[in-house]
Design an enzyme around this catalytic site. Structure first.
Site, mmCIF file in Angstrom:
data_model
loop_
_atom_site.group_PDB
_atom_site.id
_atom_site.type_symbol
_atom_site.label_atom_id
_atom_site.label_comp_id
_atom_site.label_asym_id
_atom_site.label_seq_id
_atom_site.Cartn_x
_atom_site.Cartn_y
_atom_site.Cartn_z
ATOM 1 C CG ASP A 1 -1.912 -1.133 1.529
ATOM 2 O OD1 ASP A 1 -2.222 -1.706 0.341
ATOM 3 O OD2 ASP A 1 -2.142 -1.396 2.250
HETATM 4 N N1 URA Z 1 -1.075 -6.079 3.861
HETATM 5 C C1 URA Z 1 -1.688 -4.763 3.786
HETATM 6 O O1 URA Z 1 -2.672 -4.627 4.437
HETATM 7 N N2 URA Z 1 -1.272 -3.826 3.291
HETATM 8 C C2 URA Z 1 -0.011 -4.174 2.468
HETATM 9 O O2 URA Z 1 0.647 -3.033 2.121
HETATM 10 C C3 URA Z 1 0.484 -5.284 2.476
HETATM 11 C C4 URA Z 1 -0.069 -6.274 3.041
#
Ligand code: URA
Length: 283
Positions: A103
């Site tokens: 993310d």
């Molecule tokens: N899980 C998440 O919630 N975000 C990420 O960036 C990676 C795994």
């Protein structure tokens, strides 16, 4: 042997039509001669190809390890935001893509490659490669949470998430031993999925890959933990904690399989994989 125009389009940032024009204009030389045609066959190992005098080498397979910083997208390009590829200034940057996504606000281990097979082998659910994260969540350590992660949580998808390993850490970087035991392997608990790292491996990742500055982010009424999953669902870690009434305040990937994030890499920095790291990835 490969066609000159194909070689150039693959190994430089020029498109195939640019390459054709450059050849016609005499800007491309093979072994010092500009008297060449686009379909000329070259041996990338032995022939010296130049474009405007710059040697174009065969890059072959590439893989960079990046410590992704918050605020950049795990994408190759974006009209609005900076992407991880924008952070990289190698000549073959336009051939790279990230292996999976983190993310925008997630930090940590991200591999950038031009190798589709490597990417497939790390991401395909059938290959069972675990991903391990350091996380700061609201609330305190809780054995029930570990048990729920271990059983496989309903996070609103058709199928529950596969069992995951969750362990709590003290803010000075130690494992909370009680929680190591409970998150571990008493034999009666739900078996962990194939490919899952062991608690000892998780411990090693945490000791070697989490910076003290990461622990220092832990605020009041929050706690630090490490979690390992063998899937890559959308916002998986955040949704797993949300399903237990917890909020993720900080998330950083510290390992893929047994490949650990290099703690020497500051956020936003990257380097080529070492040969040992290639071996870890490819077995
Ligand atoms: N899980 C998440 O919630 N975000 C990420 O960036 C990676 C795994």
């Amino acid at each position: 042997m490969v066609r000159l125009d194909k070689f150039l389009a693959e190994e430089s940032s020029f498109s195939r039509s640019d390459v054709k024009k450059m050849i016609r204009a005499g800007r491309i030389c093979v072994n010092g001669s500009s008297d060449v045609k686009p379909d000329r066959k070259i041996d990338p190992e032995t022939d010296c190809v130049t474009a405007d005098g710059m040697v174009i080498r065969q890059t072959g397979r590439r893989c960079l390890m990046m410590n992704k910083c918050a605020g950049v997208l795990s994408a190759t390009q974006d009209a609005r935001d900076r992407t991880v590829i924008d952070l990289v200034d190698v000549p073959y940057a336009d051939k790279l893509f990230p292996i999976g996504r983190l993310d925008k606000d997630t930090e940590g281990l991200l591999l950038l490659t031009n190798d589709g097979m490597l990417s497939h082998n790390l991401l395909s659910p059938a290959k069972h490669v675990s991903k391990t994260y350091f996380v700061i969540i609201t609330g305190g350590p809780d054995e029930q949470l570990q048990a729920r992660f271990r059983e496989g949580l309903d996070i609103g998808d058709k199928k529950p998430a596969l069992p995951a390993l969750l362990m709590f850490l003290s803010v000075d970087g130690d494992f909370l031993e009680e929680h190591v035991r409970r998150g571990g392997i008493s034999g009666e608990e739900t078996p962990l999925p194939s490919g899952m790292v062991t608690p000892d491996q998780m411990k090693e990742f945490c000791m070697k890959s989490i910076a003290l500055a990461d622990y220092a982010r832990c605020g009041e009424n929050e706690c630090c933990a490490a979690v390992s999953v063998t899937e890559g669902r959308f916002h998986q870690i955040k949704r797993m904690f949300a399903a237990c009434g917890r909020e993720v305040r900080f998330l950083k990937r510290i390992a893929m399989g047994t490949l650990m994030l290099d703690p020497e890499l500051d956020p936003g920095c990257w380097r080529e994989l070492t040969s040992e790291e290639w071996t870890i990835l490819e077995g």
